[in-house]
Design a protein around this motif. Structure first.
Motif, PDB file in Angstrom:
ATOM      1  N   TYR A 220       0.670  -1.102   0.105  1.00  0.00           N
ATOM      2  CA  TYR A 220      -0.041  -0.012   0.109  1.00  0.00           C
ATOM      3  C   TYR A 220       0.917   1.362   0.078  1.00  0.00           C
ATOM      4  CZ  TYR A 220      -4.084   2.993   0.960  1.00  0.00           C
ATOM      5  OH  TYR A 220      -4.967   4.116   1.080  1.00  0.00           O
ATOM      6  N   VAL A 221       0.443   2.332  -0.782  1.00  0.00           N
ATOM      7  CA  VAL A 221       1.249   3.454  -0.804  1.00  0.00           C
ATOM      8  C   VAL A 221       1.812   4.091   0.186  1.00  0.00           C
ATOM      9  CG1 VAL A 221      -0.752   4.898  -1.392  1.00  0.00           C
ATOM     10  CG2 VAL A 221       1.771   5.316  -2.450  1.00  0.00           C
ATOM     11  N   VAL A 317      -0.051  -2.688   5.890  1.00  0.00           N
ATOM     12  CA  VAL A 317      -1.232  -2.333   5.399  1.00  0.00           C
ATOM     13  C   VAL A 317      -1.720  -3.718   4.496  1.00  0.00           C
ATOM     14  CG1 VAL A 317      -3.195  -1.218   3.893  1.00  0.00           C
ATOM     15  CG2 VAL A 317      -1.630  -0.020   5.616  1.00  0.00           C
ATOM     16  N   ASP A 318      -2.493  -4.589   4.802  1.00  0.00           N
ATOM     17  CA  ASP A 318      -2.929  -5.764   4.024  1.00  0.00           C
ATOM     18  C   ASP A 318      -3.935  -5.379   2.824  1.00  0.00           C
ATOM     19  OD1 ASP A 318      -5.373  -5.931   5.138  1.00  0.00           O
ATOM     20  OD2 ASP A 318      -4.815  -7.603   6.392  1.00  0.00           O
ATOM     21  N   VAL A 319      -4.268  -6.294   1.888  1.00  0.00           N
ATOM     22  CA  VAL A 319      -4.985  -5.981   0.799  1.00  0.00           C
ATOM     23  C   VAL A 319      -6.445  -5.759   1.378  1.00  0.00           C
ATOM     24  CG1 VAL A 319      -3.698  -7.104  -0.995  1.00  0.00           C
ATOM     25  CG2 VAL A 319      -5.523  -8.579   0.286  1.00  0.00           C
ATOM     26  N   HIS A 320      -7.020  -6.374   2.643  1.00  0.00           N
ATOM     27  CA  HIS A 320      -8.286  -6.085   2.788  1.00  0.00           C
ATOM     28  C   HIS A 320      -8.448  -4.940   3.297  1.00  0.00           C
ATOM     29  CE1 HIS A 320      -7.399 -10.446   3.060  1.00  0.00           C
ATOM     30  NE2 HIS A 320      -8.593 -10.444   2.893  1.00  0.00           N
ATOM     31  N   GLU A 321      -7.556  -4.078   3.750  1.00  0.00           N
ATOM     32  CA  GLU A 321      -7.518  -2.694   4.286  1.00  0.00           C
ATOM     33  C   GLU A 321      -7.205  -1.763   2.960  1.00  0.00           C
ATOM     34  OE1 GLU A 321      -5.788   0.435   7.641  1.00  0.00           O
ATOM     35  OE2 GLU A 321      -5.276  -1.782   7.444  1.00  0.00           O
ATOM     36  N   GLY A 322      -6.067  -2.036   2.442  1.00  0.00           N
ATOM     37  CA  GLY A 322      -5.710  -1.205   1.338  1.00  0.00           C
ATOM     38  C   GLY A 322      -6.545  -1.118   0.053  1.00  0.00           C
TER      39      GLY A 322
END
Length: 336
Positions: A220-221, A317-322
């Protein structure tokens, strides 16, 4: 202090400049607003920066030697974050010359500006693509990177070697950062998450290479920005433990030079990435399964232990948040 950030109309550059301005730094942003993708998106990023106190913009092309010399001479930055480049792995097959012009010649102009004006620290973007044919996971800065599989990766590998030469010859402190599959709000339209979102909302098929079985360290950026800003204050010095008979590719005993990975240490399979996106959009994707593209690697996985040791930062930050954050931005920006 005055910090020169190149590529401030770009994805990562705009985020880094925003963070530095928020910390009270004076930022000189440099970008040529190339038409590689939607210039309107670049102008929108830039408009947000222009509203912030402390921002000055320079419209210039990295490959324009005179313009680059003038930018350094006028603004005299103390530190430089070099993020501008011709991006995109596949576009190199169509226009290879622009990669060398921007990523190699342009980087030389940045190095020369830093040398002539006694810049305290140059932090520059590299890429996980330099690991190329390497299949030993996770990728570590201590592994060799002698076999890039694309011209884009070769130009970034060249940047790392050029930076080391300048660090050794002129004592210019240089730190290279290998980014791993960055995504997030204000991202590039040619990147997977952007393409997938647009296709799903339009009811068009999603092109899934390698049948979706490869894994990526999707990062995540904001985690990238944390790493860039954190490392900017860590000026490298020669490694006293370096051995000339067994050199470490990630550091140097003869120069103020370091290389760091910045990536999420938990790789995600592409099909799982698409499933998370489908849930966010409330729509099922039509998948067009395709073989692995030339130059693509089956998997990437980042070892960021060196970054953690240097900055205390690890991408979290994992993909479920990002992915939901990206989708929220996409819907607002495109009124989708």
């Amino acid at each position: 202090m005055t910090i020169l950030v190149t590529g401030t109309a770009g994805f990562i550059g705009s985020h880094v400049a925003t963070r530095l301005l928020g910390l009270g730094e004076a930022v000189v942003g440099l970008d040529n607003l190339s038409d590689y993708y939607d210039v309107g998106l670049k102008e929108a990023r830039l408009a947000r920066l222009r509203e912030l106190p402390g921002y000055t913009h320079v419209h210039a092309d990295l490959s324009d030697r005179g313009a680059m010399e003038q930018a350094f001479a006028i603004h005299r930055p103390k530190r430089v974050v070099h993020l501008a480049a011709q991006a995109g792995v596949r576009y190199a097959a169509e226009n290879p010359h622009i990669y060398v012009s921007s990523n190699v010649t342009g980087f030389l102009h940045v190095l020369e500006g830093c040398r002539k004006h006694a810049v305290e620290h140059l932090v520059f973007a590299s890429t996980s693509s330099v690991y190329g044919a390497n299949t030993r996971m996770p990728f570590s800065e201590h592994q060799p990177t002698e076999h890039p599989l694309t011209l884009y990766a070769a130009t970034k590998k060249a940047n790392e070697q050029m930076a080391h030469a300048y660090a050794h010859l002129y004592g210019l402190p240089c730190t290279g950062l290998r980014f791993f599959t960055v995504y997030g709000p204000w991202g590039r339209p040619d990147m997977a998450l952007f393409l997938f979102t647009r296709a799903i909302l339009a009811g068009e098929p999603v092109r899934v290479f390698n049948h979706g079985r490869h894994k990526r360290s999707f990062t995540y950026v904001d985690d990238i920005v944390d790493g860039v800003v954190g490392i900017l204050g860590r000026v490298p010095s020669p490694d006293p433990h370096w051995s000339g008979d067994r050199p470490d590719p990630g550091s140097s005993g003869v120069a103020p030079y370091r290389i760091y990975n910045i990536g999420n240490e938990k790789p995600v399979e592409l099909l799982r990435y698409i499933e998370v996106l489908e849930k966010c959009l409330g729509k099922t994707a039509r998948l067009e399964m395709l073989p692995l593209q030339p130059g693509d690697v089956p998997d990437t996985e980042a070892n960021v232990s060196a970054l953690v040791q240097a900055t205390g930062h690890a991408p979290k930050v994992d993909v479920h948040e990002g992915v939901p954050r990206f989708v929220d931005w996409y819907r607002r920006y495109y009124r989708a």
